[in-house]
Write a protein that holds these residues in place. Structure first.
Motif, PDB file in Angstrom:
ATOM      1  N   HIS A 265      69.396  77.552 -88.714  1.00 49.02           N
ATOM      2  CA  HIS A 265      70.307  77.129 -89.789  1.00 49.02           C
ATOM      3  C   HIS A 265      69.532  76.809 -91.069  1.00 49.02           C
ATOM      4  O   HIS A 265      68.320  76.601 -91.036  1.00 49.02           O
ATOM      5  CB  HIS A 265      71.153  75.944 -89.325  1.00 49.02           C
ATOM      6  CG  HIS A 265      72.196  76.383 -88.339  1.00 49.02           C
ATOM      7  ND1 HIS A 265      73.407  76.890 -88.740  1.00 49.02           N
ATOM      8  CD2 HIS A 265      72.162  76.471 -86.991  1.00 49.02           C
ATOM      9  CE1 HIS A 265      74.093  77.245 -87.663  1.00 49.02           C
ATOM     10  NE2 HIS A 265      73.363  77.006 -86.575  1.00 49.02           N
ATOM     11  N   PHE A 303      75.627  84.476 -93.811  1.00 47.71           N
ATOM     12  CA  PHE A 303      75.177  83.332 -94.614  1.00 47.71           C
ATOM     13  C   PHE A 303      75.956  83.248 -95.928  1.00 47.71           C
ATOM     14  O   PHE A 303      76.487  82.193 -96.302  1.00 47.71           O
ATOM     15  CB  PHE A 303      73.671  83.470 -94.877  1.00 47.71           C
ATOM     16  CG  PHE A 303      73.125  82.381 -95.734  1.00 47.71           C
ATOM     17  CD1 PHE A 303      73.067  81.071 -95.258  1.00 47.71           C
ATOM     18  CD2 PHE A 303      72.673  82.639 -97.025  1.00 47.71           C
ATOM     19  CE1 PHE A 303      72.565  80.042 -96.054  1.00 47.71           C
ATOM     20  CE2 PHE A 303      72.168  81.620 -97.817  1.00 47.71           C
ATOM     21  CZ  PHE A 303      72.117  80.320 -97.332  1.00 47.71           C
ATOM     22  N   ILE A 307      78.921  80.378 -97.741  1.00 49.40           N
ATOM     23  CA  ILE A 307      78.827  79.696 -99.040  1.00 49.40           C
ATOM     24  C   ILE A 307      79.922  80.129-100.020  1.00 49.40           C
ATOM     25  O   ILE A 307      80.678  79.294-100.511  1.00 49.40           O
ATOM     26  CB  ILE A 307      77.419  79.881 -99.635  1.00 49.40           C
ATOM     27  CG1 ILE A 307      76.408  79.189 -98.690  1.00 49.40           C
ATOM     28  CG2 ILE A 307      77.334  79.284-101.042  1.00 49.40           C
ATOM     29  CD1 ILE A 307      75.001  79.147 -99.171  1.00 49.40           C
ATOM     30  N   ARG A 311      82.773  77.593 -98.105  1.00 48.21           N
ATOM     31  CA  ARG A 311      82.550  76.401 -98.926  1.00 48.21           C
ATOM     32  C   ARG A 311      83.560  76.328-100.092  1.00 48.21           C
ATOM     33  O   ARG A 311      84.131  75.276-100.374  1.00 48.21           O
ATOM     34  CB  ARG A 311      81.105  76.424 -99.442  1.00 48.21           C
ATOM     35  CG  ARG A 311      80.694  75.170-100.174  1.00 48.21           C
ATOM     36  CD  ARG A 311      79.180  75.178-100.409  1.00 48.21           C
ATOM     37  NE  ARG A 311      78.775  73.931-101.014  1.00 48.21           N
ATOM     38  CZ  ARG A 311      78.804  73.700-102.319  1.00 48.21           C
ATOM     39  NH1 ARG A 311      79.200  74.643-103.160  1.00 48.21           N
ATOM     40  NH2 ARG A 311      78.426  72.521-102.789  1.00 48.21           N
ATOM     41  N   ALA A 364      74.005  67.829 -87.864  1.00 46.42           N
ATOM     42  CA  ALA A 364      74.317  68.666 -86.703  1.00 46.42           C
ATOM     43  C   ALA A 364      74.811  69.975 -87.312  1.00 46.42           C
ATOM     44  O   ALA A 364      75.345  69.968 -88.427  1.00 46.42           O
ATOM     45  CB  ALA A 364      75.402  68.043 -85.832  1.00 46.42           C
ATOM     46  N   LEU A 370      81.900  71.322 -84.730  1.00 47.44           N
ATOM     47  CA  LEU A 370      83.237  71.857 -84.457  1.00 47.44           C
ATOM     48  C   LEU A 370      83.579  71.871 -82.969  1.00 47.44           C
ATOM     49  O   LEU A 370      84.631  71.392 -82.552  1.00 47.44           O
ATOM     50  CB  LEU A 370      83.322  73.280 -85.017  1.00 47.44           C
ATOM     51  CG  LEU A 370      84.660  74.001 -84.922  1.00 47.44           C
ATOM     52  CD1 LEU A 370      85.719  73.297 -85.774  1.00 47.44           C
ATOM     53  CD2 LEU A 370      84.539  75.454 -85.379  1.00 47.44           C
ATOM     54  N   VAL A 402      84.458  68.219 -98.990  1.00 49.32           N
ATOM     55  CA  VAL A 402      84.077  69.263 -98.026  1.00 49.32           C
ATOM     56  C   VAL A 402      84.288  68.786 -96.583  1.00 49.32           C
ATOM     57  O   VAL A 402      84.660  69.555 -95.698  1.00 49.32           O
ATOM     58  CB  VAL A 402      82.630  69.767 -98.286  1.00 49.32           C
ATOM     59  CG1 VAL A 402      81.645  68.633 -98.361  1.00 49.32           C
ATOM     60  CG2 VAL A 402      82.168  70.799 -97.267  1.00 49.32           C
ATOM     61  N   ASN A 406      87.353  70.259 -93.407  1.00 45.61           N
ATOM     62  CA  ASN A 406      86.654  70.708 -92.199  1.00 45.61           C
ATOM     63  C   ASN A 406      87.079  69.893 -90.987  1.00 45.61           C
ATOM     64  O   ASN A 406      87.209  70.423 -89.883  1.00 45.61           O
ATOM     65  CB  ASN A 406      85.130  70.594 -92.391  1.00 45.61           C
ATOM     66  CG  ASN A 406      84.515  71.875 -92.941  1.00 45.61           C
ATOM     67  OD1 ASN A 406      84.660  72.947 -92.365  1.00 45.61           O
ATOM     68  ND2 ASN A 406      83.847  71.771 -94.075  1.00 45.61           N
TER      69      ASN A 406
HETATM   70  P1  FAD Z   1      74.319  76.746 -92.358  1.00 46.62           P
HETATM   71  O1  FAD Z   1      74.964  76.881 -91.062  1.00 46.62           O
HETATM   72  O2  FAD Z   1      72.947  77.274 -92.467  1.00 46.62           O
HETATM   73  O3  FAD Z   1      75.274  77.430 -93.445  1.00 46.62           O
HETATM   74  C1  FAD Z   1      74.821  77.733 -94.756  1.00 46.62           C
HETATM   75  C2  FAD Z   1      75.627  77.007 -95.818  1.00 46.62           C
HETATM   76  O4  FAD Z   1      76.979  77.409 -95.787  1.00 46.62           O
HETATM   77  C3  FAD Z   1      75.669  75.490 -95.695  1.00 46.62           C
HETATM   78  O5  FAD Z   1      74.531  74.906 -96.284  1.00 46.62           O
HETATM   79  C4  FAD Z   1      76.948  75.133 -96.426  1.00 46.62           C
HETATM   80  O6  FAD Z   1      76.712  74.980 -97.803  1.00 46.62           O
HETATM   81  C5  FAD Z   1      77.830  76.349 -96.223  1.00 46.62           C
HETATM   82  N1  FAD Z   1      78.869  76.131 -95.188  1.00 46.62           N
HETATM   83  C6  FAD Z   1      78.870  76.622 -93.937  1.00 46.62           C
HETATM   84  N2  FAD Z   1      80.023  76.321 -93.304  1.00 46.62           N
HETATM   85  C7  FAD Z   1      80.744  75.605 -94.177  1.00 46.62           C
HETATM   86  C8  FAD Z   1      82.023  74.994 -94.099  1.00 46.62           C
HETATM   87  N3  FAD Z   1      82.791  75.082 -93.012  1.00 46.62           N
HETATM   88  N4  FAD Z   1      82.432  74.301 -95.156  1.00 46.62           N
HETATM   89  C9  FAD Z   1      81.686  74.200 -96.273  1.00 46.62           C
HETATM   90  N5  FAD Z   1      80.476  74.761 -96.393  1.00 46.62           N
HETATM   91  C10 FAD Z   1      80.021  75.467 -95.366  1.00 46.62           C
HETATM   92  N6  FAD Z   1      79.697  70.691 -94.574  1.00 46.62           N
HETATM   93  C11 FAD Z   1      79.287  69.876 -95.563  1.00 46.62           C
HETATM   94  O7  FAD Z   1      78.612  70.314 -96.493  1.00 46.62           O
HETATM   95  N7  FAD Z   1      79.644  68.554 -95.567  1.00 46.62           N
HETATM   96  C12 FAD Z   1      80.385  68.012 -94.570  1.00 46.62           C
HETATM   97  O8  FAD Z   1      80.667  66.819 -94.597  1.00 46.62           O
HETATM   98  C13 FAD Z   1      80.809  68.851 -93.508  1.00 46.62           C
HETATM   99  N8  FAD Z   1      81.547  68.355 -92.473  1.00 46.62           N
HETATM  100  C14 FAD Z   1      81.941  69.174 -91.461  1.00 46.62           C
HETATM  101  C15 FAD Z   1      82.714  68.651 -90.426  1.00 46.62           C
HETATM  102  C16 FAD Z   1      83.162  69.462 -89.403  1.00 46.62           C
HETATM  103  C17 FAD Z   1      84.014  68.910 -88.318  1.00 46.62           C
HETATM  104  C18 FAD Z   1      82.817  70.827 -89.405  1.00 46.62           C
HETATM  105  C19 FAD Z   1      83.292  71.723 -88.329  1.00 46.62           C
HETATM  106  C20 FAD Z   1      82.044  71.353 -90.422  1.00 46.62           C
HETATM  107  C21 FAD Z   1      81.598  70.552 -91.468  1.00 46.62           C
HETATM  108  N9  FAD Z   1      80.808  71.062 -92.526  1.00 46.62           N
HETATM  109  C22 FAD Z   1      80.430  70.224 -93.541  1.00 46.62           C
HETATM  110  C23 FAD Z   1      80.487  72.493 -92.593  1.00 46.62           C
HETATM  111  C24 FAD Z   1      79.153  72.899 -91.935  1.00 46.62           C
HETATM  112  O9  FAD Z   1      79.109  72.419 -90.620  1.00 46.62           O
HETATM  113  C25 FAD Z   1      77.945  72.412 -92.730  1.00 46.62           C
HETATM  114  O10 FAD Z   1      78.053  72.833 -94.073  1.00 46.62           O
HETATM  115  C26 FAD Z   1      76.654  72.968 -92.162  1.00 46.62           C
HETATM  116  O11 FAD Z   1      76.515  72.595 -90.824  1.00 46.62           O
HETATM  117  C27 FAD Z   1      75.478  72.478 -92.990  1.00 46.62           C
HETATM  118  O12 FAD Z   1      74.266  72.826 -92.405  1.00 46.62           O
HETATM  119  P2  FAD Z   1      73.365  74.027 -92.923  1.00 46.62           P
HETATM  120  O13 FAD Z   1      73.001  73.838 -94.364  1.00 46.62           O
HETATM  121  O14 FAD Z   1      72.232  74.155 -91.967  1.00 46.62           O
HETATM  122  O15 FAD Z   1      74.373  75.216 -92.816  1.00 46.62           O
END
Ligand code: FAD
Ligand code: DLZ
Ligand code: SF4
Length: 512
Positions: A265, A303, A307, A311, A364, A370, A402, A406
């Motif tokens: 990730h 990826f 975004i 997002r 996480a 999720l 955000v 979610n």
């Molecule tokens: P990666 O898995 O590497 O994904 C790359 C980028 O994609 C992330 O950095 C993020 O900017 C974007 N992204 C991916 N999925 C989502 C999504 N569903 N919504 C918005 N952006 C997304 N994201 C948050 O930024 N803040 C939160 O508070 C948040 N709460 C969440 C709660 C739940 C229950 C769930 C299911 C998802 C949530 N997410 C949240 C979305 C997502 O889980 C996180 O963005 C992601 O895990 C961030 O880690 P990463 O940068 O390693 O993401």
């Protein structure tokens, strides 16, 4: 006469709309650490430390560029404790000509901004947040004329709009979405590179002391703090992601390993959300990696979709549905959160592992949020508002705009399907397939009912049956309801008994 430019804790970027045409010789910038923001959620210590330290570092950068920055520390004796209070104090001290601010990302803070004009008797310019691709208005327009707000169609428009991974009018590789090539389980890999860590400097160390001193009872410890707190370090994290992890991002995106909380990730959401990284720039970096043959299309497309697709879509939904969305509760679920949400002390190895990792890292990944904690919460009938408060507190990337859709929409289905066409509900088999948690669990994922059976199995059916009024007309669940219908009476009873015993233990505060 000066402009007073007010910069919030998640607006730490030079490209901010409120800084457009800012003049170091004339304008004054206000940034403040306030107790109201530090306590509206029980923020994880690492989350608070990240925000305060990144704010302090951005203030230093602004000063280095010649700006006059009024920076209010949380411990300053005159600190009034709120944005409005600090603005009032600054207005009284410097008599600015007008106030300029970029709109708050959260509804609560934007509401607080609206009375400023009349409260201070000054022009207040609230500028749009141009860090998003789609304005609130454009998203609303997109939703009109549509029966279902399917993310995939929104995403295709974003691809066309940005030109990312496009071949003229066609998507690169002839398909919009390569998820069919993803969703694989993962193997522990000793040779997987490690994500970069950024040791605290003197400014950060002061913040870590502050957070431990003022918020000793909040989740986590600052001892392991290793976030980037400047744009240049966040950029290093982004470079490392593209170089070391993006190539396998797609393949392991949905996988969970207890030894490897981060897998492939990005670990970039915290930086993107507070302004240290620009979302579109990161996508362009990803696209470049694909064009140069460094990363495969399934990874890069996946990826970029997260975004510019998810997002942006999530933010659109937030502004469409606020206020009121936070109270959605279609299943009328009322159960309070069990204590193990704050300690990780449960026999369910998957839940324990994800919560323990959350306590340690304030992180996480998506499927852990999720399909483990979120899925458990929905199956066990936890109050979605309490679940939302937990998510808002414990993740370093959590801002309501955000986090809320979610949690309320995607993970709890509390909005009755406004966002998703069916609940993300799954029994233990899904977790067993996508992770290595079950091997070390006191429960048996292959057992369907009884006291040693994986609780997800009985809870899954209990959830389906208990909420038939809300769900049985959903055609995507037709097969599930017909399987239930075909099950022997005895089997059905065993599932419901197991679920009811488990939930009783939960309510009695017994260890589960
Ligand atoms: P990666 O898995 O590497 O994904 C790359 C980028 O994609 C992330 O950095 C993020 O900017 C974007 N992204 C991916 N999925 C989502 C999504 N569903 N919504 C918005 N952006 C997304 N994201 C948050 O930024 N803040 C939160 O508070 C948040 N709460 C969440 C709660 C739940 C229950 C769930 C299911 C998802 C949530 N997410 C949240 C979305 C997502 O889980 C996180 O963005 C992601 O895990 C961030 O880690 P990463 O940068 O390693 O993401
Ligand atoms: C999350 C947070 C915290 C903990 N503290 C501050 C703060 O002291 N000052 C500040 O400007 N912002 C803080 N933030 C971010 C805000 O709560 C909020 O999320 C943003 O202003 C967007 O609405
Ligand atoms: Fe989780 Fe069930 Fe597997 Fe245990 S057996 S780790 S509770 S899915």
């Amino acid at each position: 006469v000066r402009n007073l430019i007010f910069i919030l804790g998640d607006q730490l970027t030079w490209s901010l709309s409120s800084l457009e045409a800012a003049d170091p010789g004339r304008d004054i910038i206000l940034m403040c650490e306030v107790i109201e923001e530090a306590t509206y959620a029980h923020h994880h210590k690492l989350k608070m430390a990240l925000i305060f330290s990144a704010m302090r570092h951005f203030a230093i950068e602004l000063r280095e560029k010649g700006f006059d920055v009024r920076y209010v520390h949380l411990d300053d004796v005159d600190n009034t404790g709120s944005f409005t209070g600090e603005l009032a104090r600054t207005v009284a001290a410097i008599s600015p000509k007008r106030i300029i601010v970029t709109e708050a990302s959260e509804w609560r803070v934007l509401q607080a901004m609206k009375p400023w004009k009349s409260a201070f008797g000054l022009p207040v310019e609230i500028r749009p947040d141009t860090r998003f691709l789609v304005s609130k208005q454009d998203f609303q327009t997109w939703t009109q004329s549509r029966r279902a707000l399917t993310m995939e169609y929104f995403y295709r428009d974003m691809r066309r709009r940005t030109g990312l991974l496009m071949n003229g009018k066609d998507p690169e590789g002839g398909r919009w979405n390569f998820d069919a090539d993803n969703r694989k389980p993962a193997q522990a890999d000793l040779f997987r590179p490690t994500h970069p860590r950024f040791p605290p400097d003197a400014v950060t160390r002061d913040v870590l002391d502050l957070v431990e001193r003022r918020f000793p009872r909040n989740m986590g410890s600052t001892a392991q703090f290793s976030f980037a707190v400047t744009r240049s370090d966040a950029q290093k994290a982004a470079d490392a992601f593209v170089r070391d992890f993006l190539p396998d991002f797609g393949k392991t995106q949905d996988a969970m390993l207890k030894e490897e909380p981060f897998l492939n990730h990005a670990l970039l959401s915290f930086y993107i959300n507070i302004g240290l990284l620009d979302p579109l720039e990161i996508c362009r970096m990803g696209e470049r990696a694909y064009r140069e043959g460094h990363a495969p299309l399934n990874s890069v497309e996946g990826f970029i979709r997260q975004i510019i697709g998810w997002r942006e879509y999530i933010r659109g939904i937030y502004w469409l549905k606020m206020p009121g969305y936070e109270k959605s509760n279609i299943f009328e679920a009322k159960r309070p959160l069990p204590d193990f949400f704050w300690t990780g002390e449960t026999d369910m190895a998957c839940v324990s592992s994800v919560i323990t990792q959350t306590i340690k890292h304030a992180y996480a990944h998506h499927i852990q949020r999720l399909m483990v904690v979120g899925n458990f919460s929905m199956l066990a009938g936890l109050d979605p508002y309490a679940v939302h408060e937990w998510y808002l507190a414990v993740y370093a990337d959590a801002f309501e705009w955000v986090e809320l859709p979610n949690v309320i929409g995607m993970s709890q289905f509390a909005d009755g399907g406004f966002m998703s066409s069916k609940p993300y509900a799954a029994s233990g088999a899904y977790i067993a397939r996508m992770s290595n948690y079950c091997g070390g669990c006191r429960y048996d994922v292959s057992k369907k009912s009884g006291k040693d059976a994986c609780p997800f199995n009985a809870l899954y059916w209990d959830f389906i049956v208990r909420n038939a009024d809300s769900l049985s007309k959903n055609h995507r669940l037709a097969q599930i309801y017909s399987s239930w219908g075909r099950m022997s009476l005895e089997k059905r009873k065993a599932y419901r008994n197991s679920a009811s015993k488990f939930l009783q233990k939960l309510d009695d505060g017994e260890r589960v």
